[in-house]
Design a protein around this motif. Structure first.
Motif, PDB file in Angstrom:
ATOM      1  N   SER A  40       0.818  -1.217   0.000  1.00  0.00           N
ATOM      2  CA  SER A  40       0.000   0.000   0.000  1.00  0.00           C
ATOM      3  C   SER A  40       0.850   1.264   0.000  1.00  0.00           C
ATOM      4  N   GLY A  41       2.157   1.092   0.202  1.00  0.00           N
ATOM      5  CA  GLY A  41       3.049   2.249   0.225  1.00  0.00           C
ATOM      6  C   GLY A  41       2.867   3.097   1.464  1.00  0.00           C
ATOM      7  N   ALA A  42       2.496   2.448   2.557  1.00  0.00           N
ATOM      8  CA  ALA A  42       2.273   3.170   3.811  1.00  0.00           C
ATOM      9  C   ALA A  42       3.569   3.789   4.321  1.00  0.00           C
ATOM     10  N   ALA A  43       3.428   4.870   5.059  1.00  0.00           N
ATOM     11  CA  ALA A  43       4.598   5.579   5.586  1.00  0.00           C
ATOM     12  C   ALA A  43       5.337   4.743   6.619  1.00  0.00           C
ATOM     13  N   ASP A  44       4.604   3.870   7.312  1.00  0.00           N
ATOM     14  CA  ASP A  44       5.227   3.048   8.354  1.00  0.00           C
ATOM     15  C   ASP A  44       5.656   1.677   7.839  1.00  0.00           C
ATOM     16  N   SER A  45       5.834   1.544   6.530  1.00  0.00           N
ATOM     17  CA  SER A  45       6.206   0.239   5.974  1.00  0.00           C
ATOM     18  C   SER A  45       7.590  -0.213   6.454  1.00  0.00           C
ATOM     19  N   ALA A  46       8.508   0.728   6.625  1.00  0.00           N
ATOM     20  CA  ALA A  46       9.844   0.372   7.128  1.00  0.00           C
ATOM     21  C   ALA A  46       9.744  -0.159   8.552  1.00  0.00           C
ATOM     22  N   ASP A  47       8.860   0.445   9.340  1.00  0.00           N
ATOM     23  CA  ASP A  47       8.635  -0.019  10.713  1.00  0.00           C
ATOM     24  C   ASP A  47       8.042  -1.422  10.714  1.00  0.00           C
ATOM     25  N   ALA A  48       7.066  -1.646   9.826  1.00  0.00           N
ATOM     26  CA  ALA A  48       6.418  -2.958   9.733  1.00  0.00           C
ATOM     27  C   ALA A  48       7.430  -4.026   9.335  1.00  0.00           C
ATOM     28  N   ILE A  49       8.321  -3.687   8.419  1.00  0.00           N
ATOM     29  CA  ILE A  49       9.363  -4.624   7.991  1.00  0.00           C
ATOM     30  C   ILE A  49      10.318  -4.917   9.146  1.00  0.00           C
ATOM     31  N   ARG A  50      10.673  -3.875   9.893  1.00  0.00           N
ATOM     32  CA  ARG A  50      11.584  -4.049  11.036  1.00  0.00           C
ATOM     33  C   ARG A  50      10.968  -4.992  12.067  1.00  0.00           C
ATOM     34  N   VAL A  51       9.692  -4.813  12.361  1.00  0.00           N
ATOM     35  CA  VAL A  51       8.989  -5.677  13.321  1.00  0.00           C
ATOM     36  C   VAL A  51       8.939  -7.115  12.795  1.00  0.00           C
ATOM     37  N   ALA A  52       8.657  -7.257  11.496  1.00  0.00           N
ATOM     38  CA  ALA A  52       8.568  -8.589  10.894  1.00  0.00           C
ATOM     39  C   ALA A  52       9.918  -9.304  10.953  1.00  0.00           C
ATOM     40  N   ILE A  53      10.985  -8.569  10.675  1.00  0.00           N
ATOM     41  CA  ILE A  53      12.321  -9.176  10.717  1.00  0.00           C
ATOM     42  C   ILE A  53      12.662  -9.617  12.137  1.00  0.00           C
ATOM     43  N   LYS A  54      12.280  -8.808  13.109  1.00  0.00           N
ATOM     44  CA  LYS A  54      12.522  -9.172  14.501  1.00  0.00           C
ATOM     45  C   LYS A  54      11.779 -10.462  14.855  1.00  0.00           C
ATOM     46  N   LYS A  55      10.531 -10.564  14.428  1.00  0.00           N
ATOM     47  CA  LYS A  55       9.725 -11.762  14.705  1.00  0.00           C
ATOM     48  C   LYS A  55      10.328 -12.991  14.020  1.00  0.00           C
ATOM     49  N   VAL A  56      10.821 -12.809  12.801  1.00  0.00           N
ATOM     50  CA  VAL A  56      11.446 -13.920  12.072  1.00  0.00           C
ATOM     51  C   VAL A  56      12.698 -14.383  12.812  1.00  0.00           C
ATOM     52  N   ASP A  57      13.504 -13.428  13.286  1.00  0.00           N
ATOM     53  CA  ASP A  57      14.701 -13.774  14.054  1.00  0.00           C
ATOM     54  C   ASP A  57      14.345 -14.530  15.329  1.00  0.00           C
ATOM     55  N   GLN A  58      13.302 -14.070  16.009  1.00  0.00           N
ATOM     56  CA  GLN A  58      12.875 -14.744  17.241  1.00  0.00           C
ATOM     57  C   GLN A  58      12.386 -16.153  16.948  1.00  0.00           C
ATOM     58  N   ALA A  59      11.657 -16.326  15.859  1.00  0.00           N
ATOM     59  CA  ALA A  59      11.159 -17.649  15.483  1.00  0.00           C
ATOM     60  C   ALA A  59      12.315 -18.596  15.185  1.00  0.00           C
ATOM     61  N   MET A  65      11.176 -21.862  13.302  1.00  0.00           N
ATOM     62  CA  MET A  65      11.472 -21.760  11.873  1.00  0.00           C
ATOM     63  C   MET A  65      12.958 -22.075  11.692  1.00  0.00           C
ATOM     64  N   HIS A  66      13.296 -22.769  10.618  1.00  0.00           N
ATOM     65  CA  HIS A  66      14.699 -23.080  10.348  1.00  0.00           C
ATOM     66  C   HIS A  66      15.449 -21.792  10.035  1.00  0.00           C
ATOM     67  N   LYS A  67      16.712 -21.748  10.405  1.00  0.00           N
ATOM     68  CA  LYS A  67      17.479 -20.509  10.236  1.00  0.00           C
ATOM     69  C   LYS A  67      17.626 -20.112   8.768  1.00  0.00           C
ATOM     70  N   ASN A  68      17.706 -21.089   7.876  1.00  0.00           N
ATOM     71  CA  ASN A  68      17.815 -20.756   6.450  1.00  0.00           C
ATOM     72  C   ASN A  68      16.499 -20.195   5.920  1.00  0.00           C
ATOM     73  N   THR A  69      15.394 -20.719   6.411  1.00  0.00           N
ATOM     74  CA  THR A  69      14.078 -20.196   6.033  1.00  0.00           C
ATOM     75  C   THR A  69      13.942 -18.766   6.534  1.00  0.00           C
ATOM     76  N   ALA A  70      14.428 -18.529   7.752  1.00  0.00           N
ATOM     77  CA  ALA A  70      14.383 -17.185   8.329  1.00  0.00           C
ATOM     78  C   ALA A  70      15.204 -16.219   7.477  1.00  0.00           C
ATOM     79  N   ALA A  71      16.386 -16.643   7.068  1.00  0.00           N
ATOM     80  CA  ALA A  71      17.248 -15.797   6.238  1.00  0.00           C
ATOM     81  C   ALA A  71      16.558 -15.483   4.908  1.00  0.00           C
ATOM     82  N   HIS A  72      15.894 -16.489   4.338  1.00  0.00           N
ATOM     83  CA  HIS A  72      15.180 -16.319   3.068  1.00  0.00           C
ATOM     84  C   HIS A  72      14.041 -15.311   3.223  1.00  0.00           C
ATOM     85  N   LYS A  73      13.275 -15.426   4.310  1.00  0.00           N
ATOM     86  CA  LYS A  73      12.157 -14.518   4.560  1.00  0.00           C
ATOM     87  C   LYS A  73      12.658 -13.083   4.758  1.00  0.00           C
ATOM     88  N   LYS A  74      13.738 -12.941   5.539  1.00  0.00           N
ATOM     89  CA  LYS A  74      14.298 -11.610   5.799  1.00  0.00           C
ATOM     90  C   LYS A  74      14.782 -10.968   4.509  1.00  0.00           C
TER      91      LYS A  74
END
Length: 86
Positions: A40-59, A65-74
């Protein structure tokens, strides 16, 4: 199971399965929100990506989640953010 320790393992396995299921569901939700924010091109998209990457790292750290899958998602998330920024 008749053995006490086996009974306990069944209970523990069920409990961990529920925890893992909840964590996976939460992760999927966060990833979808990040995708939607970038699309959607939202202004907070960078924030949303940062939160998602953090969640992927925690998983990955919690072996949900396998570490290679996490790297792929990030990598995919960063790629989406980079293309959206152009």
């Amino acid at each position: 199971p008749n053995i006490k320790s086996a009974k306990k393992r069944v209970l523990v396995a069920e409990k961990k399965a529920l925890q893992n299921k909840a964590a996976k569901s939460n992760l999927k939700t966060v990833l979808k929100k990040a995708d939607a924010a970038v699309a959607s091109g939202a202004a907070d998209s960078a924030d949303a990506i940062r939160v998602a990457i953090k969640k992927v790292d925690q998983a990955a750290a919690n072996k949900i989640m396998h570490k290679n899958t996490a790297a792929h998602k990030k990598s995919a998330l960063m790629k989406k953010l980079a293309t959206a920024a152009k």
